[in-house]
Design a protein around this motif. Structure first.
Motif, short mmCIF file in Angstrom:
data_model
loop_
_atom_site.label_atom_id
_atom_site.label_comp_id
_atom_site.label_asym_id
_atom_site.label_seq_id
_atom_site.Cartn_x
_atom_site.Cartn_y
_atom_site.Cartn_z
N UNK A 271 0.83 -1.22 0.00
CA UNK A 271 0.00 0.00 0.00
C UNK A 271 0.86 1.26 0.00
N UNK A 272 2.14 1.10 0.40
CA UNK A 272 3.06 2.25 0.38
C UNK A 272 3.83 2.34 -0.94
N UNK A 273 3.50 1.43 -1.89
CA UNK A 273 4.09 1.55 -3.22
C UNK A 273 5.24 0.60 -3.52
N UNK A 274 5.57 -0.31 -2.59
CA UNK A 274 6.64 -1.27 -2.84
C UNK A 274 6.15 -2.36 -3.80
N UNK A 275 6.99 -2.69 -4.79
CA UNK A 275 6.65 -3.77 -5.71
C UNK A 275 7.07 -5.10 -5.08
N UNK A 276 6.10 -6.00 -4.98
CA UNK A 276 6.36 -7.32 -4.36
C UNK A 276 6.60 -8.36 -5.45
N UNK A 277 7.59 -9.22 -5.24
CA UNK A 277 7.75 -10.39 -6.11
C UNK A 277 6.73 -11.45 -5.69
N UNK A 278 6.57 -11.60 -4.38
CA UNK A 278 5.59 -12.55 -3.84
C UNK A 278 4.52 -11.78 -3.07
N UNK A 279 3.30 -11.81 -3.61
CA UNK A 279 2.22 -11.08 -2.92
C UNK A 279 1.69 -11.88 -1.73
N UNK B 298 8.15 -17.17 3.48
CA UNK B 298 9.01 -16.11 2.93
C UNK B 298 8.29 -15.34 1.82
N UNK B 299 8.79 -14.14 1.55
CA UNK B 299 8.33 -13.37 0.39
C UNK B 299 9.45 -12.42 -0.01
N UNK B 300 9.62 -12.25 -1.32
CA UNK B 300 10.65 -11.34 -1.83
C UNK B 300 10.03 -10.02 -2.29
N UNK B 301 10.79 -8.95 -2.04
CA UNK B 301 10.44 -7.62 -2.55
C UNK B 301 11.30 -7.37 -3.79
N UNK B 302 10.79 -6.58 -4.69
CA UNK B 302 11.53 -6.33 -5.93
C UNK B 302 12.66 -5.31 -5.69
N UNK B 303 13.87 -5.60 -6.21
CA UNK B 303 15.00 -4.68 -6.01
C UNK B 303 14.75 -3.26 -6.51
N UNK B 304 13.82 -3.09 -7.46
CA UNK B 304 13.57 -1.72 -7.94
C UNK B 304 12.92 -0.86 -6.86
#
Lengths: 134, 134
Positions: free
Chosen positions: A96-104, A115-121
């Motif tokens: 909701x704060x704008x972070x792109x998630x690899x795993x929602x 686990x869940x990954x966030x996108x490096x961008x």
């Protein structure tokens, strides 16, 4: 988000046996587990250093994520994993704060963690993982 | 070698203010210090996560080590620092085992620590720092 500590640091290596020897013989750490994670196409070795694990990752397939990483960037630190409380809530909050998630949604990682990954961008170039014990 | 924990993780960033905002607003960590290390041509920001610090590094000069790193590899994790007891002895020990040292003698790093870097060619591609409180 409630981050307690760095759960592990994932390091891409070409040769797991050679890397294990370095961490054991030079740094004096003890390899306590070796595990293959088939859906990630990696063989992993774990060392404990204080609160944090070193997770060495050797690709079992050149087309897997670690194989591609090494081809592009060479051996080295691949990702940084934080231990969080309330993983699903944390993911919703940061999306909701704008972070792109690899795993929602959380999925199963090594050692049975959720686990869940966030996108490096969204993370200043650092492939970032969030982990929670089930 | 007697390694107790991961002292810090150094992360190269293009824009320190933007990166501080991510670590504070998204991960919920608190920046407790900002320090310029002139001989390394960097401005650093520190966050504590459990036992370990996150050290963000913005170059103050494109020709400095962090400026060159970002030009070559982009933003991301730059080095991994272990806290050791008996730094000078540890350096002698691992040099005798064939590790190439960047610093043969400890020198002063950020936060007044005694530090020394090992060469990535001896450490499976991970720029590795050893630290000891004076």
């Amino acid at each position: 988000m409630d981050v307690s500590h760095i759960e592990h640091i994932g390091i891409a290596v070409k040769n797991l046996d050679k890397a294990i020897e370095y961490y054991q013989e030079i740094l004096g750490l003890k390899c306590y587990a070796i595990e293959e994670v088939k859906d990630q196409k990696v063989k992993t070795a774990f060392f404990m250093v204080g609160q944090t694990k070193i997770e060495l990752l050797e690709s079992t397939d050149p087309e897997g994520p670690i194989g591609k990483f090494i081809e592009k960037k060479g051996e080295g630190i691949h990702h940084l994993a934080f231990s969080v409380k309330g993983l699903q809530g944390a993911l919703s909050e940061i999306e909701s704060k704008g972070v792109t998630l690899i795993d929602k949604q959380p999925r199963k990682g090594a050692e049975g963690l959720n686990i869940a990954f966030l996108h490096p961008k969204s993370t200043n170039g650092v492939l970032t993982e969030l982990c929670e014990k089930p």
